[in-house]
Design a protein around this motif. Structure first.
Motif, PDB file in Angstrom:
ATOM      1  N   UNK A  43       0.815  -1.213   0.000  1.00  0.00           N
ATOM      2  CA  UNK A  43       0.000   0.000   0.000  1.00  0.00           C
ATOM      3  C   UNK A  43       0.846   1.259   0.000  1.00  0.00           C
ATOM      4  N   UNK A  44       1.999   1.210   0.637  1.00  0.00           N
ATOM      5  CA  UNK A  44       2.833   2.406   0.728  1.00  0.00           C
ATOM      6  C   UNK A  44       2.305   3.369   1.783  1.00  0.00           C
ATOM      7  N   UNK A  45       3.052   4.443   2.016  1.00  0.00           N
ATOM      8  CA  UNK A  45       2.667   5.415   3.041  1.00  0.00           C
ATOM      9  C   UNK A  45       2.297   6.774   2.465  1.00  0.00           C
ATOM     10  N   UNK A  46       2.900   7.156   1.335  1.00  0.00           N
ATOM     11  CA  UNK A  46       2.673   8.492   0.796  1.00  0.00           C
ATOM     12  C   UNK A  46       1.665   8.443  -0.343  1.00  0.00           C
ATOM     13  N   UNK A  47       0.605   9.242  -0.199  1.00  0.00           N
ATOM     14  CA  UNK A  47      -0.423   9.368  -1.225  1.00  0.00           C
ATOM     15  C   UNK A  47      -0.449  10.812  -1.710  1.00  0.00           C
ATOM     16  N   UNK A  48      -0.809  10.985  -2.974  1.00  0.00           N
ATOM     17  CA  UNK A  48      -0.740  12.316  -3.578  1.00  0.00           C
ATOM     18  C   UNK A  48      -1.957  12.565  -4.450  1.00  0.00           C
ATOM     19  N   UNK A  49      -2.482  13.783  -4.375  1.00  0.00           N
ATOM     20  CA  UNK A  49      -3.589  14.198  -5.235  1.00  0.00           C
ATOM     21  C   UNK A  49      -3.146  15.442  -5.994  1.00  0.00           C
ATOM     22  N   UNK A  50      -3.297  15.399  -7.328  1.00  0.00           N
ATOM     23  CA  UNK A  50      -2.818  16.496  -8.168  1.00  0.00           C
ATOM     24  C   UNK A  50      -3.981  17.196  -8.861  1.00  0.00           C
TER      25      UNK A  50
ATOM     26  N   UNK B 295     -12.250   5.627  -2.012  1.00  0.00           N
ATOM     27  CA  UNK B 295     -11.630   5.724  -3.327  1.00  0.00           C
ATOM     28  C   UNK B 295     -10.744   4.525  -3.655  1.00  0.00           C
ATOM     29  N   UNK B 296     -11.080   3.378  -3.101  1.00  0.00           N
ATOM     30  CA  UNK B 296     -10.368   2.153  -3.461  1.00  0.00           C
ATOM     31  C   UNK B 296     -10.870   1.654  -4.816  1.00  0.00           C
ATOM     32  N   UNK B 297      -9.977   1.104  -5.614  1.00  0.00           N
ATOM     33  CA  UNK B 297     -10.368   0.591  -6.925  1.00  0.00           C
ATOM     34  C   UNK B 297      -9.410  -0.506  -7.368  1.00  0.00           C
ATOM     35  N   UNK B 298      -9.762  -1.189  -8.437  1.00  0.00           N
ATOM     36  CA  UNK B 298      -8.919  -2.225  -9.003  1.00  0.00           C
ATOM     37  C   UNK B 298      -8.403  -1.723 -10.350  1.00  0.00           C
TER      38      UNK B 298
ATOM     39  N   UNK C 250      -2.221   6.496  -4.873  1.00  0.00           N
ATOM     40  CA  UNK C 250      -1.163   5.577  -4.457  1.00  0.00           C
ATOM     41  C   UNK C 250       0.046   5.685  -5.381  1.00  0.00           C
ATOM     42  N   UNK C 251       1.218   5.444  -4.833  1.00  0.00           N
ATOM     43  CA  UNK C 251       2.468   5.558  -5.581  1.00  0.00           C
ATOM     44  C   UNK C 251       2.605   4.442  -6.608  1.00  0.00           C
ATOM     45  N   UNK C 252       2.920   4.811  -7.856  1.00  0.00           N
ATOM     46  CA  UNK C 252       3.046   3.825  -8.931  1.00  0.00           C
ATOM     47  C   UNK C 252       4.245   2.908  -8.706  1.00  0.00           C
ATOM     48  N   UNK C 253       5.321   3.451  -8.129  1.00  0.00           N
ATOM     49  CA  UNK C 253       6.497   2.638  -7.869  1.00  0.00           C
ATOM     50  C   UNK C 253       6.207   1.436  -6.994  1.00  0.00           C
ATOM     51  N   UNK C 254       5.310   1.613  -6.001  1.00  0.00           N
ATOM     52  CA  UNK C 254       4.945   0.499  -5.132  1.00  0.00           C
ATOM     53  C   UNK C 254       4.149  -0.553  -5.893  1.00  0.00           C
ATOM     54  N   UNK C 255       3.358  -0.096  -6.871  1.00  0.00           N
ATOM     55  CA  UNK C 255       2.487  -1.011  -7.609  1.00  0.00           C
ATOM     56  C   UNK C 255       3.278  -1.867  -8.595  1.00  0.00           C
ATOM     57  N   UNK C 256       4.277  -1.269  -9.259  1.00  0.00           N
ATOM     58  CA  UNK C 256       5.024  -1.998 -10.291  1.00  0.00           C
ATOM     59  C   UNK C 256       6.315  -2.610  -9.756  1.00  0.00           C
TER      60      UNK C 256
ATOM     61  N   UNK D 109       5.403   8.840  -9.683  1.00  0.00           N
ATOM     62  CA  UNK D 109       4.060   9.373  -9.944  1.00  0.00           C
ATOM     63  C   UNK D 109       3.024   8.609  -9.125  1.00  0.00           C
ATOM     64  N   UNK D 110       1.784   9.023  -9.240  1.00  0.00           N
ATOM     65  CA  UNK D 110       0.713   8.442  -8.439  1.00  0.00           C
ATOM     66  C   UNK D 110      -0.475   8.072  -9.315  1.00  0.00           C
ATOM     67  N   UNK D 111      -1.338   7.237  -8.788  1.00  0.00           N
ATOM     68  CA  UNK D 111      -2.557   6.834  -9.475  1.00  0.00           C
ATOM     69  C   UNK D 111      -3.524   8.011  -9.508  1.00  0.00           C
ATOM     70  N   UNK D 112      -3.997   8.365 -10.701  1.00  0.00           N
ATOM     71  CA  UNK D 112      -4.936   9.464 -10.839  1.00  0.00           C
ATOM     72  C   UNK D 112      -6.367   9.016 -10.586  1.00  0.00           C
TER      73      UNK D 112
END
Length: 340
Positions: A28-35, A258-261, A281-287, A313-316
């Motif tokens: 899941x990571x710790x840092x979330x970002x909204x742009x 705002x959870x999604x698949x 969510x951070x893309x680096x954690x996902x990939x 970057x983060x999930x939009x």
């Protein structure tokens, strides 16, 4: 009876690396970002300060053109940074997330007796109104807009796009609640594919149309043109199918969830599959550990309409897939793309 529209033009682009209908667990990571840049047409005004604590659903920024339209934090935690660029443009608001999400609870009306204003007010307070897009111009809408209708394209046919039917599994009740809520504002039109007729053909409070044909049959603009064309001076609203689920969760639970698949796909992905994530969510954690060695390009979205991204970057809010393809700049070709 469900209406069917057959499109004769188009082209399906088939690329290697389609995501298998299985789940891969990610950190899941710790840092979330909204742009604010993820919400077209929005001029942001930040409503939080560094060090302030927020709950999931609390506003991080509002639209200066319509200050009642706020944008909710996807997680609870502490605001760690308000990143700015040239001329102090707001680039993103970062939140250090709690281990367990705490949600802001909202009073939501009963959908059976709710009016259009009741539904608008609930969506505004929950920070979800900016997830609805207005056409023409494809910008985030405002409450004073009077849409001719509301359109939802419930299937994706872009190359390597995620399968919405897989995302929908277990969320059918939320999707129906979201459609019912939007139908209180104006007529709702849903575009589906033939394969989705069994699941979505009987959705209540909406007009369902089956679109048969090749890409871009799933494009909501194409569906509008064949269903209820927009004339001069008219506007329509469009909503991503996951946005409908977010709105439905709000009216079922009182939370901004705002959870999604999303799909992690592409020829440079090891075992392409789906992962459960949260907006921001951070893309680096996902990939992490899922990309092959070599020079690759990470795309937030599909290869046709997505934008270049990186591991920082983060999930939009509208990201349904992360695709990874070869960069293609490591081949020594004479004349390159102008080769006869």
């Amino acid at each position: 009876m469900v209406k069917a529209v057959k499109l004769r033009k188009g082209l399906d682009i088939r690329l290697r690396g389609v995501a298998a209908l299985t789940d891969t667990e990610v950190a899941r990571g710790r840092t979330f970002s909204l742009s604010p840049d993820d919400f077209p047409g929005v001029v942001p005004k930040v409503t939080v300060k560094e060090g302030s604590r927020v709950l999931a659903g609390d506003p991080l920024f509002v639209n200066k053109h319509a200050t009642e339209v706020s944008f909710a934090s996807p997680v609870s935690g502490v605001v760690t940074a308000v990143e700015r660029g040239e001329r102090r443009k707001v680039l993103s608001i970062k939140v250090e997330a709690d281990d367990i999400n705490e949600y802001r609870m909202f009073d939501v009306p009963d959908l059976q007796s709710a009016t259009a204003e009741d539904v608008k007010d609930a969506i505004l307070k929950a920070g979800l109104f900016g997830y609805i897009t207005q056409l023409p111009y494809a910008v985030c809408t405002t409450p004073d807009a009077n849409p001719k209708a509301i359109f939802v394209s419930a299937f994706r046919d872009m190359p390597l796009a995620a399968d919405f039917m897989y995302e929908l599994a277990g969320e059918e009740q939320s999707f129906q609640a979201g459609i019912t809520a939007l139908s209180k504002i104006n007529d709702v039109y849903i575009g589906i594919s033939k394969q989705e007729e069994t699941t979505l053909g009987n959705v209540k409070d909406a007009t369902v149309t089956i679109f048969q044909g090749k890409c871009p049959a799933g494009n909501v603009g194409v569906q509008i043109n064949h269903t209820l064309p927009v004339n001069k001076g008219e506007t329509v609203w469009t909503a991503d199918p996951m946005t409908v689920i977010f709105i439905g969760r709000l009216f079922l639970t009182g939370k901004t969830d705002l959870r999604r698949k999303i799909a992690v796909a592409g020829s440079e992905v090891i075992n392409p599959s789906y992962s459960s994530v949260t907006v921001g969510q951070n893309i680096g954690e996902i990939v992490k550990g899922r990309i092959k060695d070599g020079n690759v390009r990470i795309i937030k979205g599909n290869p046709l309409t997505g934008v270049r991204a990186c591991k920082k970057c983060h999930i939009g809010p509208f990201t349904s897939e992360i695709t990874v393809i070869p960069e293609g700049d490591d081949a020594d070709e004479m004349l390159g793309w102008i080769m006869p």
